[in-house]
Design a protein around this motif. Structure first.
Motif, PDB file in Angstrom:
ATOM      1  N   THR A   1      -4.495   7.417  -5.730  1.00  0.00           N
ATOM      2  CA  THR A   1      -3.606   6.266  -5.851  1.00  0.00           C
ATOM      3  C   THR A   1      -2.491   6.376  -4.810  1.00  0.00           C
ATOM      4  N   VAL A   2      -1.838   5.281  -4.564  1.00  0.00           N
ATOM      5  CA  VAL A   2      -0.725   5.307  -3.610  1.00  0.00           C
ATOM      6  C   VAL A   2       0.405   6.189  -4.125  1.00  0.00           C
ATOM      7  N   ASP A   3       0.542   6.290  -5.432  1.00  0.00           N
ATOM      8  CA  ASP A   3       1.583   7.152  -5.995  1.00  0.00           C
ATOM      9  C   ASP A   3       1.276   8.630  -5.739  1.00  0.00           C
TER      10      ASP A   3
ATOM     11  N   THR B   1      -9.851   9.414  -0.139  1.00  0.00           N
ATOM     12  CA  THR B   1     -10.121   8.030  -0.519  1.00  0.00           C
ATOM     13  C   THR B   1      -9.063   7.563  -1.509  1.00  0.00           C
ATOM     14  N   VAL B   2      -8.276   6.589  -1.098  1.00  0.00           N
ATOM     15  CA  VAL B   2      -7.167   6.087  -1.906  1.00  0.00           C
ATOM     16  C   VAL B   2      -7.309   4.573  -2.041  1.00  0.00           C
ATOM     17  N   ASP B   3      -7.085   4.070  -3.237  1.00  0.00           N
ATOM     18  CA  ASP B   3      -7.187   2.627  -3.469  1.00  0.00           C
ATOM     19  C   ASP B   3      -5.881   1.962  -3.056  1.00  0.00           C
ATOM     20  N   THR B   4      -5.835   1.555  -1.798  1.00  0.00           N
ATOM     21  CA  THR B   4      -4.630   0.925  -1.249  1.00  0.00           C
ATOM     22  C   THR B   4      -4.779  -0.581  -1.104  1.00  0.00           C
ATOM     23  N   GLY B   5      -5.957  -1.089  -1.340  1.00  0.00           N
ATOM     24  CA  GLY B   5      -6.256  -2.488  -1.049  1.00  0.00           C
ATOM     25  C   GLY B   5      -6.998  -2.639   0.259  1.00  0.00           C
TER      26      GLY B   5
ATOM     27  N   GLY C   1       0.799  -1.217   0.000  1.00  0.00           N
ATOM     28  CA  GLY C   1       0.000   0.000   0.000  1.00  0.00           C
ATOM     29  C   GLY C   1       0.836   1.273   0.000  1.00  0.00           C
ATOM     30  N   ILE C   2       0.411   2.246   0.810  1.00  0.00           N
ATOM     31  CA  ILE C   2       1.055   3.550   0.845  1.00  0.00           C
ATOM     32  C   ILE C   2       2.503   3.450   1.301  1.00  0.00           C
TER      33      ILE C   2
END
Length: 238
Positions: free
Chosen positions: A207-209, A175-179, A18-19
Motif C-alpha cells: 500500500t502507499v502507506d 508491487t504497490v496499489d497506487t492506481g 499515490g505514493i
C-alpha cells in the motif's frame, strides 16, 4: 508517527496522488511543514487544500527550473523525490526517447535536485530517492525500468558519500496499489495482483502507506544512509 518531524520542513517532489500524496500527508501528520513540487502548481495546491502544505513548480526536464526551485524554497530539513516515468516494453519495442525520459526523470533529475539543494539541507537532514524492485529482480517488459531503478540505487550510494553528513537513501517498492495499474483494466489488474500476492512471502500487495512509513523512517533515523530500503514484501527473493 506523531511529532517525529515536529517543526521540520520537508520538500516532496511528485504528483498529488499515490505514493507522493501518502508521503506528504504522513510528513504533515508527523509535524512537518511540507512543500510539494511538480509541473502543475495549481493542481497540486488544489489536491491538498491544506494550510500546512504549500505548492511549488518544478520540471525535472529543465535544470533551470530545479535551480529556481532551490532558490525559492531555500533551506529545508528533508527532500524526497518520487518522480518516475513509465518505460515499460520489451527490448525490441523500446524507443530511445522512452529510455532517455525514464533516466532523465528518475536519475538525472534527482542528481540535479541534489546539486542545487546541497548546502541547503540543514544538519541532520536527508535526501530520499526512489528506485524499485526490478533493479534486483527484472521481469520481461521492464528492461528500461530495471536499468533506471538500478541506476537510482547507485546514485543514492554515491550521493551519500558526496553529500555527507546529509543522509541519502533510496526507497525500493515492490508491487504497490497506487492506481498506476488501473490502466490495465479491472480484470487484468486483479489477475496481476492475485499472481503477485500469491508469489511473495507476505501474501499481499503493498500500500502507499507502507511506502510512506519507510520514507518517514529514512528521514528520521539518523544512522541510515547510502542504502536502498526494500519495501517489497520479499517479492525479489522468490
Amino acid at each position: 508517527m506523531a511529532a517525529r518531524l515536529q517543526n521540520a520542513s520537508v520538500l516532496v517532489v511528485g504528483r498529488g496522488s499515490g505514493i507522493a500524496r501518502a508521503i506528504t500527508l504522513a510528513a504533515r501528520d508527523a509535524g512537518a511543514r511540507v512543500i510539494v513540487a511538480g509541473r502543475d502548481r495549481q493542481s497540486l495546491q488544489a489536491a491538498y487544500d491544506d494550510a500546512g502544505i504549500t505548492a511549488e513548480t518544478v520540471d525535472f526536464a529543465d535544470e533551470g527550473s530545479i535551480a529556481a526551485l532551490a532558490e525559492r524554497v531555500g533551506e529545508v530539513d528533508h527532500v524526497v523525490s518520487t518522480t518516475s516515468a513509465r518505460a515499460r516494453g520489451l527490448v525490441e519495442d523500446l524507443e530511445q526517447a522512452t529510455v532517455q525520459t525514464s533516466f532523465a526523470t528518475k536519475v538525472t533529475g534527482p542528481i540535479l535536485l541534489a546539486k542545487y539543494f546541497k548546502g541547503r539541507i540543514r544538519d541532520g537532514g536527508s535526501l530520499t530517492l526512489f528506485s524499485g524492485s526490478t533493479a534486483v529482480k527484472p521481469v520481461p517488459g521492464m528492461l528500461a525500468v530495471a536499468a533506471t531503478n538500478a541506476a537510482a540505487d547507485v546514485v543514492a550510494k554515491a550521493l551519500a558519500v558526496e553529500m555527507a553528513p546529509v543522509r541519502v537513501n533510496a526507497i525500493s517498492p515492490g508491487t504497490v496499489d497506487t492506481g498506476a495499474y488501473d490502466a490495465l483494466g479491472e480484470e487484468r489488474k486483479a489477475k496481476l495482483f492475485a499472481d503477485r500476492q500469491a508469489g511473495n512471502p507476505v501474501r499481499r500487495i503493498g500500500t502507499v502507506d507502507d511506502i510512506a512509513e519507510a520514507v518517514i523512517f529514512a528521514m528520521t533515523n539518523g544512522f541510515v544512509t547510502g542504502t536502498s530500503l526494500r519495501i517489497d514484501g520479499g517479492e525479489p527473493i522468490v
